[in-house]
Design a protein around this motif. Structure first.
Motif, short mmCIF file in Angstrom:
data_model
loop_
_atom_site.label_atom_id
_atom_site.label_comp_id
_atom_site.label_asym_id
_atom_site.label_seq_id
_atom_site.Cartn_x
_atom_site.Cartn_y
_atom_site.Cartn_z
N ALA A 100 21.96 -49.66 20.79
CA ALA A 100 22.00 -48.25 20.37
C ALA A 100 20.66 -47.80 19.82
O ALA A 100 20.24 -46.66 20.05
N LYS A 101 20.00 -48.69 19.13
CA LYS A 101 18.70 -48.37 18.54
C LYS A 101 17.68 -47.99 19.61
O LYS A 101 16.79 -47.17 19.36
N THR A 102 17.81 -48.57 20.80
CA THR A 102 16.90 -48.26 21.90
C THR A 102 17.43 -47.14 22.79
O THR A 102 16.82 -46.83 23.81
N GLY A 108 25.27 -49.85 26.99
CA GLY A 108 25.15 -51.25 26.59
C GLY A 108 25.75 -51.49 25.22
O GLY A 108 26.41 -52.51 24.99
N ALA A 109 25.54 -50.55 24.31
CA ALA A 109 26.10 -50.67 22.96
C ALA A 109 27.62 -50.67 23.01
O ALA A 109 28.27 -51.50 22.37
N ASP A 110 28.18 -49.75 23.80
CA ASP A 110 29.64 -49.69 23.92
C ASP A 110 30.19 -50.97 24.54
O ASP A 110 31.24 -51.48 24.13
N ALA A 111 29.48 -51.52 25.52
CA ALA A 111 29.91 -52.77 26.16
C ALA A 111 29.89 -53.91 25.16
O ALA A 111 30.80 -54.75 25.14
N LYS A 112 28.87 -53.96 24.33
CA LYS A 112 28.76 -55.03 23.33
C LYS A 112 29.85 -54.88 22.26
O LYS A 112 30.38 -55.89 21.77
N VAL A 142 27.41 -47.55 12.92
CA VAL A 142 25.97 -47.43 13.16
C VAL A 142 25.70 -46.92 14.58
O VAL A 142 24.85 -46.04 14.79
N VAL A 143 26.44 -47.44 15.55
CA VAL A 143 26.28 -46.97 16.94
C VAL A 143 26.61 -45.48 17.01
O VAL A 143 25.88 -44.71 17.65
N ASP A 144 27.67 -45.06 16.35
CA ASP A 144 28.03 -43.64 16.33
C ASP A 144 26.92 -42.78 15.72
O ASP A 144 26.64 -41.68 16.21
N ILE A 145 26.30 -43.28 14.68
CA ILE A 145 25.20 -42.53 14.05
C ILE A 145 24.03 -42.38 15.03
O ILE A 145 23.47 -41.30 15.17
N TYR A 146 23.67 -43.49 15.71
CA TYR A 146 22.59 -43.40 16.70
C TYR A 146 22.94 -42.42 17.82
O TYR A 146 22.09 -41.66 18.29
#
Length: 107
Positions: free
Chosen positions: A30-32, A37-41, A95-99
């Motif tokens: 998510a940072k990148t 990919g973030a959702d998959a992880k 954190v992913v949601d914030i990104y």
């Protein structure tokens, strides 16, 4: 320690560790800006947590059937692992949601 209990304990430790690692990888993705990919992880982390939960259920079922387990440091460690993994997974989702929100807002 009975082999079945040891197997369940190791399942908690391994799957808890894997769940936490996948959640951390979700944050990194998510940072990148790699939100797919973030959702998959995060989904992968959830799958590991499900496996850990199955190990924990096995232990609880044995206890409920009167097959009491001796509480060892390894058993306590396994519970610590799974609780930390659950907490980390929950925070990683936030954190992913914030990104995602920051990216949507153009920041």
């Amino acid at each position: 320690m009975e082999e079945q209990n040891l197997e369940a304990i190791m399942g908690l430790i391994m799957n808890g560790g894997n769940a936490k690692s996948s959640a951390f990888e979700a944050i990194q993705a998510a940072k990148t800006g790699d939100f797919d990919g973030a959702d998959a992880k995060l989904k992968e982390s959830d799958q590991f947590l499900t496996e850990a939960h199955n190990s924990q259920t096995s232990m609880l079922t044995q206890e409920a059937q009167g097959n009491h387990m001796t509480v060892t440091l390894l058993a306590v460690h396994s519970q610590d692992h799974i609780m930390n993994a659950i907490t980390f997974r929950d925070l990683a989702g936030e954190v992913v949601d914030i990104y995602k929100k920051l990216a949507a807002d153009g920041k």
